[in-house]
Design an enzyme around this catalytic site. Sequence first.
Site: not given
Length: 319
Positions: A105-107
Amino acid sequence: MTKRTVLVVLFDDIQSLDVTGPVEVFAGAAYAEEAVGYRIHTASLDGGPVRTSSGLTLVPDSSLADAPVPHTLLLPGGQGTRHPDPRLIDWLRANAPRAKRLVSVCTGAILLAAAGLLEGRRATTHWAYCDTLARNYPQIDVDPDAIYVRDGHIATSAGVTAGIDLALALVEEDLGRDMALGIARHLVVFLRRPGNQAQFSAQLAAQTAQREPLREVQQWITEHPADDLSVESLAARARLSPRHFARAFQSETGMTPGKYVERVRLEQARRLLEDSTDGVEGISRACGYGTPEAMRRAFVKTLGAAPAEYRRRFRPTPA
């Protein structure tokens, strides 16, 4: 049916929503039927508490060394991915291949990349870090627009709330649409947005102009996609010469007037294809394309699919 174990990796300066969003989705399966669903397990490197970027303290179930082999290994993002502990990367390199499914998720995608797990694959991350991911790991095919990307057993998502979209898609795959729909209703969110919807709208992709006349033009474009949106017409509305307007608009928004108009029209057409029953010809006129053929060319160029195909793929199935 055996419950699938979801192992969530925790570390300092993690983004709390990257953890809690997907976890609430996976845990929601138990609301409907306790015998199926997921077993959530959280773990940090040494088993100690971690502090999120917003100041919350999360207490893991165990250390990574003592964590069970998971069905799904979930890597949240956050500021802590900028300079990750080398021990975490080593653990991922050695243990991630044992999981049946890898999710970031995300970075969190940066952690997968650092461990060499995204080489030769398509992936995405938070829009603000897509350039960094592509530059530091040129062997990864980075999609800067997608909400989430599936490539084999690896799934990566964009920032924060996109993790909820991805988790719902995974639940739908594992346990069926009815289960995913029930969880989405419980959380008061859409069942799921298609993975290759844009991460952000044309208005968010472009910066907001500083000068009031240019901001008014941006708003006008958004509200009147079918009107004459030539540089000459927009310059007149801003009370500037065409040359001065074009330069000022690009300087303050980061994109040319033509590019901004193109994105607004495409975004509006996509929304109408997904949310209405209007025909392609009517949508093409309403969005300023003039003809279905002009809209088709724009869709194929940008999205790789004609309008009719886009609607078939991404219009939500009636409940």
